[in-house]
Design an enzyme around this catalytic site. Structure first.
Site, PDB file in Angstrom:
ATOM      1  N   GLN A 114      24.053  88.866  51.354  1.00  0.00           N
ATOM      2  CA  GLN A 114      24.797  89.785  50.481  1.00  0.00           C
ATOM      3  C   GLN A 114      23.917  90.299  49.343  1.00  0.00           C
ATOM      4  OE1 GLN A 114      28.539  89.849  51.148  1.00  0.00           O
ATOM      5  NE2 GLN A 114      28.228  91.834  50.243  1.00  0.00           N
ATOM      6  N   LYS A 129      29.220  84.837  47.559  1.00  0.00           N
ATOM      7  CA  LYS A 129      30.145  84.712  48.683  1.00  0.00           C
ATOM      8  C   LYS A 129      30.973  83.455  48.487  1.00  0.00           C
ATOM      9  CE  LYS A 129      31.155  86.727  52.625  1.00  0.00           C
ATOM     10  NZ  LYS A 129      30.978  88.134  53.026  1.00  0.00           N
ATOM     11  N   ASP A 169      36.943  89.043  53.632  1.00  0.00           N
ATOM     12  CA  ASP A 169      36.000  88.804  54.733  1.00  0.00           C
ATOM     13  C   ASP A 169      36.878  88.238  55.869  1.00  0.00           C
ATOM     14  OD1 ASP A 169      32.854  88.678  55.205  1.00  0.00           O
ATOM     15  OD2 ASP A 169      33.652  86.884  56.132  1.00  0.00           O
ATOM     16  N   SER A 383      33.521  98.804  47.695  1.00  0.00           N
ATOM     17  CA  SER A 383      34.022  97.882  46.670  1.00  0.00           C
ATOM     18  C   SER A 383      33.446  98.273  45.298  1.00  0.00           C
ATOM     19  CB  SER A 383      33.599  96.447  46.991  1.00  0.00           C
ATOM     20  OG  SER A 383      34.442  95.875  47.961  1.00  0.00           O
TER      21      SER A 383
HETATM   22  P1  NDP Z   1      38.797  89.728  60.345  1.00  0.00           P
HETATM   23  O1  NDP Z   1      39.299  88.391  59.992  1.00  0.00           O
HETATM   24  O2  NDP Z   1      39.597  90.935  60.029  1.00  0.00           O
HETATM   25  O3  NDP Z   1      38.459  89.788  61.907  1.00  0.00           O
HETATM   26  C1  NDP Z   1      37.575  88.892  62.488  1.00  0.00           C
HETATM   27  C2  NDP Z   1      37.500  89.152  63.985  1.00  0.00           C
HETATM   28  O4  NDP Z   1      36.411  88.407  64.532  1.00  0.00           O
HETATM   29  C3  NDP Z   1      38.746  88.681  64.725  1.00  0.00           C
HETATM   30  O5  NDP Z   1      38.955  89.480  65.858  1.00  0.00           O
HETATM   31  C4  NDP Z   1      38.373  87.253  65.095  1.00  0.00           C
HETATM   32  O6  NDP Z   1      39.084  86.741  66.209  1.00  0.00           O
HETATM   33  C5  NDP Z   1      36.908  87.406  65.424  1.00  0.00           C
HETATM   34  N1  NDP Z   1      36.230  86.140  65.135  1.00  0.00           N
HETATM   35  C6  NDP Z   1      36.128  85.511  63.959  1.00  0.00           C
HETATM   36  N2  NDP Z   1      35.479  84.349  64.063  1.00  0.00           N
HETATM   37  C7  NDP Z   1      35.187  84.239  65.354  1.00  0.00           C
HETATM   38  C8  NDP Z   1      34.508  83.237  66.099  1.00  0.00           C
HETATM   39  N3  NDP Z   1      34.028  82.124  65.525  1.00  0.00           N
HETATM   40  N4  NDP Z   1      34.340  83.460  67.428  1.00  0.00           N
HETATM   41  C9  NDP Z   1      34.839  84.593  68.013  1.00  0.00           C
HETATM   42  N5  NDP Z   1      35.482  85.564  67.352  1.00  0.00           N
HETATM   43  C10 NDP Z   1      35.658  85.386  66.053  1.00  0.00           C
HETATM   44  O7  NDP Z   1      37.363  89.828  59.667  1.00  0.00           O
HETATM   45  P2  NDP Z   1      36.461  91.128  59.350  1.00  0.00           P
HETATM   46  O8  NDP Z   1      36.682  92.175  60.369  1.00  0.00           O
HETATM   47  O9  NDP Z   1      36.639  91.449  57.932  1.00  0.00           O
HETATM   48  O10 NDP Z   1      34.994  90.515  59.497  1.00  0.00           O
HETATM   49  C11 NDP Z   1      34.250  90.562  60.717  1.00  0.00           C
HETATM   50  C12 NDP Z   1      32.777  90.405  60.421  1.00  0.00           C
HETATM   51  O11 NDP Z   1      32.350  91.482  59.564  1.00  0.00           O
HETATM   52  C13 NDP Z   1      32.368  89.130  59.690  1.00  0.00           C
HETATM   53  O12 NDP Z   1      31.080  88.744  60.122  1.00  0.00           O
HETATM   54  C14 NDP Z   1      32.300  89.564  58.233  1.00  0.00           C
HETATM   55  O13 NDP Z   1      31.454  88.736  57.474  1.00  0.00           O
HETATM   56  C15 NDP Z   1      31.713  90.953  58.405  1.00  0.00           C
HETATM   57  N6  NDP Z   1      31.907  91.894  57.306  1.00  0.00           N
HETATM   58  C16 NDP Z   1      33.151  92.174  56.814  1.00  0.00           C
HETATM   59  C17 NDP Z   1      33.296  93.088  55.798  1.00  0.00           C
HETATM   60  C18 NDP Z   1      34.618  93.496  55.277  1.00  0.00           C
HETATM   61  O14 NDP Z   1      34.663  94.379  54.415  1.00  0.00           O
HETATM   62  N7  NDP Z   1      35.729  92.934  55.738  1.00  0.00           N
HETATM   63  C19 NDP Z   1      32.126  93.742  55.175  1.00  0.00           C
HETATM   64  C20 NDP Z   1      30.875  93.432  55.816  1.00  0.00           C
HETATM   65  C21 NDP Z   1      30.786  92.525  56.821  1.00  0.00           C
HETATM   66  P3  NDP Z   1      40.245  85.660  65.980  1.00  0.00           P
HETATM   67  O15 NDP Z   1      41.362  86.410  65.297  1.00  0.00           O
HETATM   68  O16 NDP Z   1      40.590  85.191  67.339  1.00  0.00           O
HETATM   69  O17 NDP Z   1      39.675  84.580  65.108  1.00  0.00           O
HETATM   70  O1  2IT Z   2      30.147  90.860  53.910  1.00  0.00           O
HETATM   71  C1  2IT Z   2      30.561  91.735  53.116  1.00  0.00           C
HETATM   72  O2  2IT Z   2      29.816  92.617  52.678  1.00  0.00           O
HETATM   73  C2  2IT Z   2      31.974  91.703  52.735  1.00  0.00           C
HETATM   74  N1  2IT Z   2      32.727  90.877  53.246  1.00  0.00           N
HETATM   75  C3  2IT Z   2      32.501  92.668  51.701  1.00  0.00           C
HETATM   76  C4  2IT Z   2      32.127  92.209  50.319  1.00  0.00           C
HETATM   77  C5  2IT Z   2      32.754  92.986  49.186  1.00  0.00           C
HETATM   78  O3  2IT Z   2      32.600  92.497  48.047  1.00  0.00           O
HETATM   79  O4  2IT Z   2      33.351  94.036  49.379  1.00  0.00           O
END
Ligand code: NDP
Ligand code: 2IT
Length: 451
Positions: A114, A129, A169, A383
């Site tokens: 991050q 984080k 996240d 953000s």
């Molecule tokens: P959500 O909780 O909205 O969705 C996560 C998705 O990934 C779900 O479909 C989940 O399935 C699947 N998943 C999670 N853990 C696992 C695992 N161990 N094995 C298989 N599938 C898994 O999270 P986000 O969409 O927010 O985040 C997804 C990724 O993006 C993460 O790596 C996060 O760090 C990254 N990210 C998120 C940001 C944000 O703004 N939200 C910004 C930048 C990066 P299930 O429901 O079955 O667990």
């Molecule tokens: O991994 C990421 O960059 C996030 N989950 C979003 C962080 C934020 O502060 O918007």
């Protein structure tokens, strides 16, 4: 794996010694150190001033107990974390993750990544984080609320709009942010809107924040394709996950004329050659909070579900792959299969989804490969735009906010592309992102003395 410059090897050895049993953190540091050999060759002062060692050591790590009472009246205990990694460029900034796999090593790898990601956005935000090993699956709204309130009862003393600003996240979306912000406001007796991002529009959120990470990754891949005279139009795309990042990647890819034919969750994946029906996917995931197999069950003929023990979403042939679930979800073998099936570009929506072996396969094959710390930076960049709107007590339109996001993503793409060229590794976005992010943080720290 590329090798690490011998001057930097003692730094990795020290990180491994000090952070025993934290393989994800070691992996993230390893990758950055691989890129920094070329930097210390040009700037030996970064070594003399121990800037790299300092950047690898979090400024502060908070671990705490989260006691709460479930719907059956039973006392539950979870562990909470906040790793305040680096504040050279601004207040600590980064999401909170609720997932049973969370431990200090995972939060540390995420905080480390991050720090560079936030630097790449060009916005005034440091890196942090947090999260908990709490599993939200199957929990009632009331349980989620009590858990969030208990977490914030401890965490609030470490936060502040000028100190540390969490967001969402995995497992943390608008609902959880509402409960955490509500408890923060109550405990501090301050309406400090800028202490959290990812808030709902009703109380200080930003338009386009929900969409920003997935949209941003799609913009990044679009910029990469453009360097080869290509675009999304008519391309077959596979997106892993079906959470926030996956859903809004699918939305933007579709608007650019791409066809997303598969997505997944931890139970397996679905294939719909006609193109994923996004309205149905949103209904299943955001309203019913159900499993992905429901999508195939409802769609019926021609659409199928494969459970996670029978195969991987990366078995599905595609032109563009957008891993958007979790760390190390795409192995070297998966990468080899994707390359064999003709993939031309990979954009990491998740943090560190490709293993080091997978990255090597993509790079050796000359595939366009965008590392998460660059490609998924649109979420945190938006953000920072939310913080900006809160500070000026203003609220921008969707178009205005998305236009800023698009221009930030193009800027990050060009910075990574140009830095890779400058350091003699044209087309290597991993190297470009690591060097450009590192230099911004290191320069600020150098000017502030030994901190
Ligand atoms: P959500 O909780 O909205 O969705 C996560 C998705 O990934 C779900 O479909 C989940 O399935 C699947 N998943 C999670 N853990 C696992 C695992 N161990 N094995 C298989 N599938 C898994 O999270 P986000 O969409 O927010 O985040 C997804 C990724 O993006 C993460 O790596 C996060 O760090 C990254 N990210 C998120 C940001 C944000 O703004 N939200 C910004 C930048 C990066 P299930 O429901 O079955 O667990
Ligand atoms: O991994 C990421 O960059 C996030 N989950 C979003 C962080 C934020 O502060 O918007």
């Amino acid at each position: 794996m590329n090798s690490i410059d011998e001057k930097l090897q003692p730094i990795l050895a020290q990180v491994i010694r000090r952070n025993a049993g934290e393989p994800e953190f070691h992996q993230a540091v390893h990758e950055v150190l691989e890129s920094l050999g070329r930097v210390v060759a040009k700037h030996p002062d970064y070594l003399e001033q121990a800037l790299i060692e300092r950047i690898c050591e979090p400024e502060r790590q908070i671990i705490f107990r989260i006691p709460w009472v479930d719907d059956k009246g039973q006392v539950q205990i979870n562990r909470g974390f906040r790793v305040q990694f680096n504040s050279a460029l601004g207040p600590y900034k980064g999401g909170m993750r609720f997932h049973p796999s969370v431990n200090v090593g995972i939060i540390k790898f995420l905080g480390f990544e991050q720090t560079f990601k936030n630097a790449l956005t060009g916005m005034p935000i440091g890196g942090g984080k947090g999260g908990s090993d709490f599993d939200p699956k199957g929990r009632s709204d009331a349980e989620i609320m009590r858990f969030c309130q208990s977490l914030m009862t401890e965490l609030h003393r470490h936060l502040g709009e000028q100190t540390d600003v969490p967001a969402g996240d995995i497992g943390v979306g608008g609902r959880e942010i509402g409960y955490m912000f509500g408890q923060y406001k109550r405990l501090t007796n301050r309406y400090e809107a800028g202490v959290f991002t990812g808030k709902a529009l009703a109380y200080g959120g930003s338009r386009a924040r929900t969409e920003a990470t997935g949209y941003g990754n799609t913009y990044f891949v679009q910029s990469m394709l453009k360097t080869r005279g290509a675009d999304f139009d008519g391309k077959k795309v596979v997106v892993s996950g079906s959470g926030n990042v996956a859903i809004y990647s699918i939305e933007k890819v579709q608007s650019f004329g791409g066809k997303v034919i598969a997505c997944s969750d931890s139970s397996g994946y679905v294939v719909d050659e006609a193109g994923i029906d996004l309205a149905l996917l949103k209904e299943i995931k955001n309203v019913r909070r159900d499993r992905i197999s429901e999508y195939a069950r409802i769609k019926g003929q021609g659409v199928y579900f494969v459970s996670a023990d029978k195969g991987s979403v990366w078995d599905v042939p595609c032109d563009v792959a957008m891993p958007s679930a979790t760390q190390n979800e795409l192995s070297g073998k998966d990468a080899a299969r994707l390359v064999k099936n003709g993939v031309v570009a990979v954009g990491e929506g998740a943090n560190m989804p490709s293993t080091p072996e997978a990255i090597k396969v993509f790079q050796d094959a000359g595939i366009l490969f965008a590392p998460g710390k660059a490609a998924n930076a649109g979420g945190v960049a938006t953000s920072a735009l939310e913080m900006q709107q809160n500070a000026s007590r203003d609220s921008w339109t969707f178009e205005q906010t998305e236009a800023r996001l698009a221009s930030i993503m193009r800027g990050i793409h060009d910075t990574c592309f140009e830095t890779a060229e400058e350091y003699g590794a044209p087309g290597n976005y991993v190297l470009g992102a690591n060097i450009a992010g590192f230099v911004r943080v290191a320069e600020a720290m150098r000017m502030m003395g030994v901190i």
